[in-house]
Design a protein around this motif. Structure first.
Motif, mmCIF file in Angstrom:
data_model
loop_
_atom_site.group_PDB
_atom_site.id
_atom_site.type_symbol
_atom_site.label_atom_id
_atom_site.label_comp_id
_atom_site.label_asym_id
_atom_site.label_seq_id
_atom_site.Cartn_x
_atom_site.Cartn_y
_atom_site.Cartn_z
ATOM 1 N N GLU A 1 0.762 -1.275 0.048
ATOM 2 C CA GLU A 1 0.064 -0.117 0.084
ATOM 3 C C GLU A 1 0.924 1.328 -0.137
ATOM 4 O OE1 GLU A 1 -2.821 0.199 3.123
ATOM 5 O OE2 GLU A 1 -3.698 -1.750 2.641
ATOM 6 N N PHE A 2 0.539 2.147 -0.751
ATOM 7 C CA PHE A 2 1.440 3.412 -1.114
ATOM 8 C C PHE A 2 0.488 4.620 -0.672
ATOM 9 C CE2 PHE A 2 3.384 6.286 -4.639
ATOM 10 C CZ PHE A 2 3.880 6.905 -3.530
ATOM 11 N N TRP A 3 0.845 5.097 0.503
ATOM 12 C CA TRP A 3 0.129 6.326 1.009
ATOM 13 C C TRP A 3 0.796 7.500 0.717
ATOM 14 C CZ3 TRP A 3 -4.691 5.929 3.748
ATOM 15 C CH2 TRP A 3 -4.933 4.638 3.842
ATOM 16 N N PHE A 4 0.356 8.427 0.024
ATOM 17 C CA PHE A 4 1.010 9.470 -0.515
ATOM 18 C C PHE A 4 0.345 11.096 -0.844
ATOM 19 C CE2 PHE A 4 -0.355 10.181 -4.954
ATOM 20 C CZ PHE A 4 -1.134 8.862 -4.909
ATOM 21 N N GLU A 5 1.098 11.847 -0.965
ATOM 22 C CA GLU A 5 0.250 13.349 -1.002
ATOM 23 C C GLU A 5 1.112 14.110 -2.246
ATOM 24 O OE1 GLU A 5 -0.334 16.461 -0.754
ATOM 25 O OE2 GLU A 5 -1.869 16.582 0.865
ATOM 26 N N PHE A 6 0.339 14.804 -3.018
ATOM 27 C CA PHE A 6 0.865 15.398 -4.060
ATOM 28 C C PHE A 6 1.752 16.413 -3.888
ATOM 29 C CE2 PHE A 6 -2.224 13.496 -7.104
ATOM 30 C CZ PHE A 6 -1.330 12.468 -7.684
ATOM 31 N N GLY A 7 1.472 17.162 -2.529
ATOM 32 C CA GLY A 7 2.129 18.350 -1.885
ATOM 33 C C GLY A 7 3.235 18.053 -1.164
ATOM 34 N N SER A 8 3.620 16.831 -1.176
ATOM 35 C CA SER A 8 4.906 16.293 -0.324
ATOM 36 C C SER A 8 5.862 15.833 -0.964
ATOM 37 C CB SER A 8 4.372 15.024 0.671
ATOM 38 O OG SER A 8 5.507 14.257 0.880
ATOM 39 N N ASN A 9 7.145 16.619 -0.819
ATOM 40 C CA ASN A 9 8.384 16.448 -1.493
ATOM 41 C C ASN A 9 8.886 15.026 -1.342
ATOM 42 O OD1 ASN A 9 9.299 17.774 1.094
ATOM 43 N ND2 ASN A 9 11.101 17.013 0.496
ATOM 44 N N TYR A 10 9.098 14.273 -0.549
ATOM 45 C CA TYR A 10 9.407 12.794 -0.441
ATOM 46 C C TYR A 10 8.440 11.969 -1.105
ATOM 47 C CZ TYR A 10 13.512 14.639 2.238
ATOM 48 O OH TYR A 10 14.724 15.383 2.734
ATOM 49 N N SER A 11 7.242 12.461 -1.149
ATOM 50 C CA SER A 11 6.239 11.662 -1.891
ATOM 51 C C SER A 11 6.669 11.730 -3.420
ATOM 52 C CB SER A 11 4.979 12.217 -1.870
ATOM 53 O OG SER A 11 4.420 11.773 -0.393
ATOM 54 N N ALA B 1 6.299 27.707 -4.016
ATOM 55 C CA ALA B 1 5.424 27.833 -2.932
ATOM 56 C C ALA B 1 5.272 26.252 -2.447
ATOM 57 C CB ALA B 1 4.047 27.978 -3.638
ATOM 58 N N PHE B 2 5.312 26.259 -1.139
ATOM 59 C CA PHE B 2 5.560 24.915 -0.301
ATOM 60 C C PHE B 2 4.743 24.970 1.035
ATOM 61 C CE2 PHE B 2 7.203 21.726 2.481
ATOM 62 C CZ PHE B 2 7.154 20.707 1.827
ATOM 63 N N PRO B 3 3.974 23.794 1.537
ATOM 64 C CA PRO B 3 3.689 22.816 0.674
ATOM 65 C C PRO B 3 2.529 23.412 -0.367
ATOM 66 C CG PRO B 3 2.862 22.805 2.872
ATOM 67 C CD PRO B 3 3.706 23.878 2.705
ATOM 68 N N ARG B 4 2.307 22.872 -1.439
ATOM 69 C CA ARG B 4 1.068 23.272 -2.218
ATOM 70 C C ARG B 4 0.113 22.429 -2.059
ATOM 71 N NH1 ARG B 4 4.972 24.422 -7.179
ATOM 72 N NH2 ARG B 4 4.653 26.742 -7.479
ATOM 73 N N LEU B 5 -1.201 23.183 -1.841
ATOM 74 C CA LEU B 5 -2.591 22.381 -1.954
ATOM 75 C C LEU B 5 -2.691 21.677 -3.084
ATOM 76 C CD1 LEU B 5 -5.115 25.101 -0.672
ATOM 77 C CD2 LEU B 5 -4.354 23.093 0.583
ATOM 78 N N ALA B 6 -3.225 20.185 -2.843
ATOM 79 C CA ALA B 6 -3.414 19.371 -4.037
ATOM 80 C C ALA B 6 -4.763 18.735 -3.860
ATOM 81 C CB ALA B 6 -2.254 18.095 -3.755
ATOM 82 N N ILE B 7 -5.662 19.210 -3.304
ATOM 83 C CA ILE B 7 -7.089 18.731 -3.133
ATOM 84 C C ILE B 7 -7.550 17.997 -4.451
ATOM 85 C CG2 ILE B 7 -9.414 18.997 -2.281
ATOM 86 C CD1 ILE B 7 -8.216 20.798 -0.213
ATOM 87 N N LEU B 8 -7.518 19.090 -5.585
ATOM 88 C CA LEU B 8 -8.321 18.483 -6.824
ATOM 89 C C LEU B 8 -7.531 17.372 -7.318
ATOM 90 C CD1 LEU B 8 -10.037 18.736 -9.234
ATOM 91 C CD2 LEU B 8 -8.348 20.461 -10.019
ATOM 92 N N PRO B 9 -6.125 17.332 -7.476
ATOM 93 C CA PRO B 9 -5.528 16.222 -8.052
ATOM 94 C C PRO B 9 -5.681 14.908 -7.134
ATOM 95 C CG PRO B 9 -3.863 17.882 -7.591
ATOM 96 C CD PRO B 9 -5.232 18.466 -7.361
ATOM 97 N N MET B 10 -5.449 14.989 -5.999
ATOM 98 C CA MET B 10 -5.613 14.076 -4.739
ATOM 99 C C MET B 10 -6.964 13.293 -5.225
ATOM 100 S SD MET B 10 -2.936 14.099 -3.346
ATOM 101 C CE MET B 10 -3.015 12.598 -2.126
ATOM 102 N N ARG B 11 -8.347 13.959 -5.647
ATOM 103 C CA ARG B 11 -9.469 13.669 -5.787
ATOM 104 C C ARG B 11 -9.377 12.807 -7.198
ATOM 105 N NH1 ARG B 11 -12.659 19.145 -3.919
ATOM 106 N NH2 ARG B 11 -12.883 18.516 -1.892
ATOM 107 N N VAL B 12 -8.787 13.497 -8.084
ATOM 108 C CA VAL B 12 -8.568 12.747 -9.114
ATOM 109 C C VAL B 12 -7.943 11.082 -8.997
ATOM 110 C CG1 VAL B 12 -7.688 12.872 -11.670
ATOM 111 C CG2 VAL B 12 -8.623 14.676 -10.739
ATOM 112 N N ALA B 13 -6.739 11.590 -8.125
ATOM 113 C CA ALA B 13 -5.937 10.294 -8.103
ATOM 114 C C ALA B 13 -6.985 9.155 -7.471
ATOM 115 C CB ALA B 13 -4.866 10.574 -7.182
ATOM 116 N N LEU B 14 -8.002 9.511 -6.485
ATOM 117 C CA LEU B 14 -8.712 8.504 -5.768
ATOM 118 C C LEU B 14 -9.580 7.594 -6.933
ATOM 119 C CD1 LEU B 14 -10.971 9.850 -3.071
ATOM 120 C CD2 LEU B 14 -9.461 7.785 -2.962
ATOM 121 N N LEU B 15 -10.052 8.493 -8.202
ATOM 122 C CA LEU B 15 -10.599 8.020 -9.075
ATOM 123 C C LEU B 15 -9.553 6.963 -10.136
ATOM 124 C CD1 LEU B 15 -12.568 11.123 -10.540
ATOM 125 C CD2 LEU B 15 -13.334 9.320 -8.805
#
Lengths: 210, 210
Positions: free
Chosen positions: B15-25, B94-108
């Motif tokens: 399982e790979f838990w990640f965030e588009f705003g996270s640099n190590y992700s 800009a850091f950390p960037r908000l990533a709510i929209l692409p995170m929702r797309v990633a769920l799909l």
């Protein structure tokens, strides 16, 4: 390269900043002499006190104590990392342990041939045998086992000039931007954490070749 | 092993838990498909929002912003790590960037064949092209490039059921003890940080062989 001795003054060098109370320093202390020898890199041992550094960052103790979820993770991570490296491991019943006395002895040992062995034995006391490391008796026992003049070294460790040097080395750590242990420096290049030991050694070798 | 397809239901899984705003992700997203294929491990993609997790731990933003010395180190570390892995790198303005929209797309996208490519492109937008990632236009452009129905996907991403699922997945992250990103799980075994990706993949393969 003009025929330098493998560890002559012109060998690539890594500064190793560590603390006997720090669990990730345990991994690095146990590994560094063998790894550095493999790369042909000379180690400059830099014992320092992590407590004052953390307090300056607003932390009264280890982040692994303050931050419960990260703390729980860290002990599991340590067990797995030790298994990976083939190192023995016991989760210490007291954490983080005060290490002022052995850190002072380590200041005297930096640059001496017994430094690596002394540091490994002290780390094992904390992270394998689960013993208090800030007491004269167990530290003297290690020094005696290493055929060193234990009472002379302990007296020198507790004398004012050594105390002052440890405070100064800790201030230097802070001035250099160190915020945790272990930390490695290759020139001005800082590497944080046991996970970066190999990167730092690579860097030292690459620098040398430039 | 009874002739499972390489990525059949009985393949080892991470399982790979990640965030588009996270640099190590970023490092883990760019590496994971190739690494997991090398080990024969199936990836279960688990996008989640890091912000609420950090806020629950008392941090109003990234620790790399709150903690100045660690922050300075992290950007140097990122440049070196990207060089090591052969990845492009631009320190985001800009850091950390908000990533709510692409995170929702990633769920799909989780479970879809386009997931890896979508995640890499979104990460490049943030950490290579230094662009805002929480806008429809650049995310639509990525989806179109991948020959996907961009407006349908964006509409579905912004619909209530997807919003709810992202909140639930973030709550699940918190319940599982996740405190940062990336985090990997192999069964109940948690691995934190891009530095543990290979350990986690090893673990997945070893588990499978038991």
């Amino acid at each position: 390269m003009t025929g330098d001795a493998p560890h002559g003054p012109a060998s690539p060098t890594i500064e190793f900043w560590f603390e006997f109370g720090s669990n990730y320093s345990y991994l690095a202390v146990m590994r560094i002499e063998e790894e550095a020898a493999r790369y042909g890199v000379r180690i400059v041992w830099k014992p320092f006190l992590l407590g004052p550094i953390l307090r300056a960052l607003g932390m009264e103790t280890s982040p692994f104590v303050l931050h419960k979820q990260k703390g729980a993770y860290v002990w599991r991570d340590m067990a797995r990392q030790c298994a990976k490296y083939g190192l023995p491991w016991t989760q210490p019943s007291a954490f983080p342990r005060l290490a002022i006395l052995p850190m002072r002895v380590a200041l005297l040992g930096a640059g001496q041939p017994w430094m690596g062995a002394f540091c490994r034995r002290t780390m094992e006391l904390n992270f394998v045998l689960d013993r208090d490391i800030n007491q004269s008796e167990p530290i003297a026992a290690i020094l005696i086992d290493l055929n060193l003049p234990a009472s002379d070294l302990l007296a020198q460790a507790q004398a004012e000039p050594t105390k002052t040097r440890l405070r100064q080395q800790t201030e230097e750590a802070q001035a250099r931007g160190i915020f945790g242990a272990p930390t490695f420096f290759v020139g001005a290049e800082m590497f944080w954490g046991n996970d970066r030991l190999d990167d730092a050694l690579h860097w030292a070798v690459d620098q040398k070749q430039e």
